[in-house]
Design a protein around this motif. Structure first.
Motif, mmCIF file in Angstrom:
data_model
loop_
_atom_site.group_PDB
_atom_site.id
_atom_site.type_symbol
_atom_site.label_atom_id
_atom_site.label_comp_id
_atom_site.label_asym_id
_atom_site.label_seq_id
_atom_site.Cartn_x
_atom_site.Cartn_y
_atom_site.Cartn_z
ATOM 1 N N ARG A 190 0.840 -1.201 0.000
ATOM 2 C CA ARG A 190 0.000 0.000 0.000
ATOM 3 C C ARG A 190 0.876 1.252 0.000
ATOM 4 O O ARG A 190 1.843 1.344 0.753
ATOM 5 C CB ARG A 190 -0.921 0.008 1.211
ATOM 6 C CG ARG A 190 -1.617 1.340 1.423
ATOM 7 C CD ARG A 190 -2.697 1.260 2.451
ATOM 8 N NE ARG A 190 -3.877 0.660 1.849
ATOM 9 C CZ ARG A 190 -5.105 0.753 2.367
ATOM 10 N NH1 ARG A 190 -5.309 1.375 3.505
ATOM 11 N NH2 ARG A 190 -6.124 0.193 1.767
ATOM 12 N N PHE A 191 0.514 2.213 -0.836
ATOM 13 C CA PHE A 191 1.177 3.515 -0.910
ATOM 14 C C PHE A 191 0.135 4.545 -0.483
ATOM 15 O O PHE A 191 -0.987 4.539 -0.977
ATOM 16 C CB PHE A 191 1.620 3.765 -2.354
ATOM 17 C CG PHE A 191 2.298 5.081 -2.594
ATOM 18 C CD1 PHE A 191 3.616 5.290 -2.224
ATOM 19 C CD2 PHE A 191 1.619 6.116 -3.231
ATOM 20 C CE1 PHE A 191 4.252 6.503 -2.472
ATOM 21 C CE2 PHE A 191 2.241 7.329 -3.483
ATOM 22 C CZ PHE A 191 3.566 7.521 -3.099
ATOM 23 N N SER A 192 0.500 5.401 0.472
ATOM 24 C CA SER A 192 -0.455 6.375 1.005
ATOM 25 C C SER A 192 0.046 7.792 0.818
ATOM 26 O O SER A 192 1.256 8.050 0.887
ATOM 27 C CB SER A 192 -0.691 6.119 2.500
ATOM 28 O OG SER A 192 -1.208 4.833 2.711
ATOM 29 N N LEU A 193 -0.881 8.704 0.594
ATOM 30 C CA LEU A 193 -0.583 10.130 0.500
ATOM 31 C C LEU A 193 -1.488 10.881 1.455
ATOM 32 O O LEU A 193 -2.643 10.478 1.656
ATOM 33 C CB LEU A 193 -0.822 10.642 -0.922
ATOM 34 C CG LEU A 193 0.023 10.035 -2.037
ATOM 35 C CD1 LEU A 193 -0.886 9.358 -3.057
ATOM 36 C CD2 LEU A 193 0.860 11.096 -2.732
ATOM 37 N N LYS A 194 -0.966 11.959 2.047
ATOM 38 C CA LYS A 194 -1.829 12.825 2.848
ATOM 39 C C LYS A 194 -1.452 14.275 2.583
ATOM 40 O O LYS A 194 -0.275 14.620 2.452
ATOM 41 C CB LYS A 194 -1.762 12.485 4.338
ATOM 42 C CG LYS A 194 -0.489 12.862 5.060
ATOM 43 C CD LYS A 194 -0.643 12.616 6.568
ATOM 44 C CE LYS A 194 0.638 12.967 7.313
ATOM 45 N NZ LYS A 194 0.508 12.756 8.765
ATOM 46 N N GLN A 222 3.907 7.855 2.082
ATOM 47 C CA GLN A 222 4.549 6.834 2.910
ATOM 48 C C GLN A 222 4.278 5.444 2.353
ATOM 49 O O GLN A 222 3.350 5.237 1.569
ATOM 50 C CB GLN A 222 4.062 6.909 4.361
ATOM 51 C CG GLN A 222 2.653 6.392 4.569
ATOM 52 C CD GLN A 222 2.323 6.037 6.014
ATOM 53 O OE1 GLN A 222 3.200 5.989 6.865
ATOM 54 N NE2 GLN A 222 1.050 5.781 6.279
ATOM 55 N N LEU A 223 5.120 4.498 2.789
ATOM 56 C CA LEU A 223 4.880 3.079 2.561
ATOM 57 C C LEU A 223 4.692 2.474 3.949
ATOM 58 O O LEU A 223 5.675 2.219 4.655
ATOM 59 C CB LEU A 223 6.066 2.428 1.834
ATOM 60 C CG LEU A 223 5.834 0.974 1.440
ATOM 61 C CD1 LEU A 223 4.986 0.908 0.170
ATOM 62 C CD2 LEU A 223 7.154 0.244 1.230
ATOM 63 N N PRO A 224 3.440 2.303 4.406
ATOM 64 C CA PRO A 224 3.217 1.816 5.776
ATOM 65 C C PRO A 224 3.690 0.375 5.955
ATOM 66 O O PRO A 224 3.668 -0.411 5.014
ATOM 67 C CB PRO A 224 1.706 1.929 5.963
ATOM 68 C CG PRO A 224 1.122 2.094 4.612
ATOM 69 C CD PRO A 224 2.184 2.562 3.687
ATOM 70 N N GLN A 264 -3.280 3.702 -2.426
ATOM 71 C CA GLN A 264 -3.218 2.949 -3.674
ATOM 72 C C GLN A 264 -2.370 1.702 -3.450
ATOM 73 O O GLN A 264 -1.243 1.794 -2.975
ATOM 74 C CB GLN A 264 -2.597 3.811 -4.790
ATOM 75 C CG GLN A 264 -2.406 3.095 -6.109
ATOM 76 C CD GLN A 264 -3.716 2.685 -6.743
ATOM 77 O OE1 GLN A 264 -4.590 3.515 -6.978
ATOM 78 N NE2 GLN A 264 -3.879 1.405 -7.031
ATOM 79 N N GLU A 265 -2.934 0.548 -3.785
ATOM 80 C CA GLU A 265 -2.138 -0.686 -3.744
ATOM 81 C C GLU A 265 -1.259 -0.718 -4.985
ATOM 82 O O GLU A 265 -1.741 -0.503 -6.100
ATOM 83 C CB GLU A 265 -3.055 -1.920 -3.725
ATOM 84 C CG GLU A 265 -4.009 -1.973 -2.542
ATOM 85 C CD GLU A 265 -3.311 -2.074 -1.199
ATOM 86 O OE1 GLU A 265 -2.258 -2.736 -1.114
ATOM 87 O OE2 GLU A 265 -3.821 -1.481 -0.218
#
Length: 194
Positions: free
Chosen positions: A138-142, A173-175, A152-153
């Motif tokens: 999972r790739f996350s943006l804030k 981030q890459l959680p 987004q996976e």
């Protein structure tokens, strides 16, 4: 089918999905694990140098210095493998890149905290193209000033493009995750100031 901007405002992020066949993606993944000059990443925190389990490598058109987490790296010359991947990414993104930062995450316990790619060596507003091989993550943006988050996976062999004002207004981030037990290699093609 036209690509859709994942961000509602203040930048542009486009997810192409897989851009290689499954066989190509597997071949590139295995070659990257073997052929890249991987080193453990380092960061300076509270005056101490921390060595991470995650590994990195830095390549480019010339011996570009690149400083992040208060550690400076010097780019190695492109390998034939990386030149192949760069050509594919440049064709798909319609952008030119002169450097690439690679990350090797051994499993889901390794990730990347919230950050933005805004180091002084990068071209302001430049394009960053991110290729993923191996484990889906999972790739996350804030947004930096609003409570907006996007996830987004990233599939094996997929391409994600960040451009425009994205780095000014968004963190990514890459959680970490306990679900992923296998490695992932990520290549971020970049535009360095020359």
């Amino acid at each position: 089918m036209p690509l859709v901007n994942l961000l509602p405002e203040d930048g542009a992020v486009y997810y192409h999905g897989p851009v290689f066949t499954a066989a190509e993606a597997h071949r590139y993944f295995e070659a990257l694990l073997q052929d890249i000059a991987w080193e453990h990443d380092q960061a300076v925190m509270f005056g101490k140098t921390i060595v991470t389990r995650r590994k990195v490598a830095w390549y480019g058109d010339q011996a570009f210095p690149y400083t992040y987490s208060r550690i400076t790296r010097t780019a190695l010359p492109w390998t034939p493998l990386l030149e192949q991947l760069k050509a594919r990414v440049e064709h798909l993104s319609k952008a030119a890149f002169n450097a690439c930062l690679l990350n090797l995450y051994h499993d889901g316990s390794e990730g990347m905290a919230w950050h933005r790619d805004a180091e002084k060596e990068l071209q302001p507003g430049g394009v960053i193209a991110s290729l993923s091989f191996g484990a889906e993550r999972r790739f996350s943006l804030k947004h930096r000033t609003q409570d907006t988050r996007i996830h987004q996976e990233l599939a094996h062999g997929s391409l994600l493009i960040m451009q425009g004002e994205t780095q000014q207004h968004w963190l990514h981030q890459l959680p970490t995750t306990k679900k992923v037990k296998t490695p992932r290699v990520n290549l971020t093609f970049r535009q360095m100031r020359t």
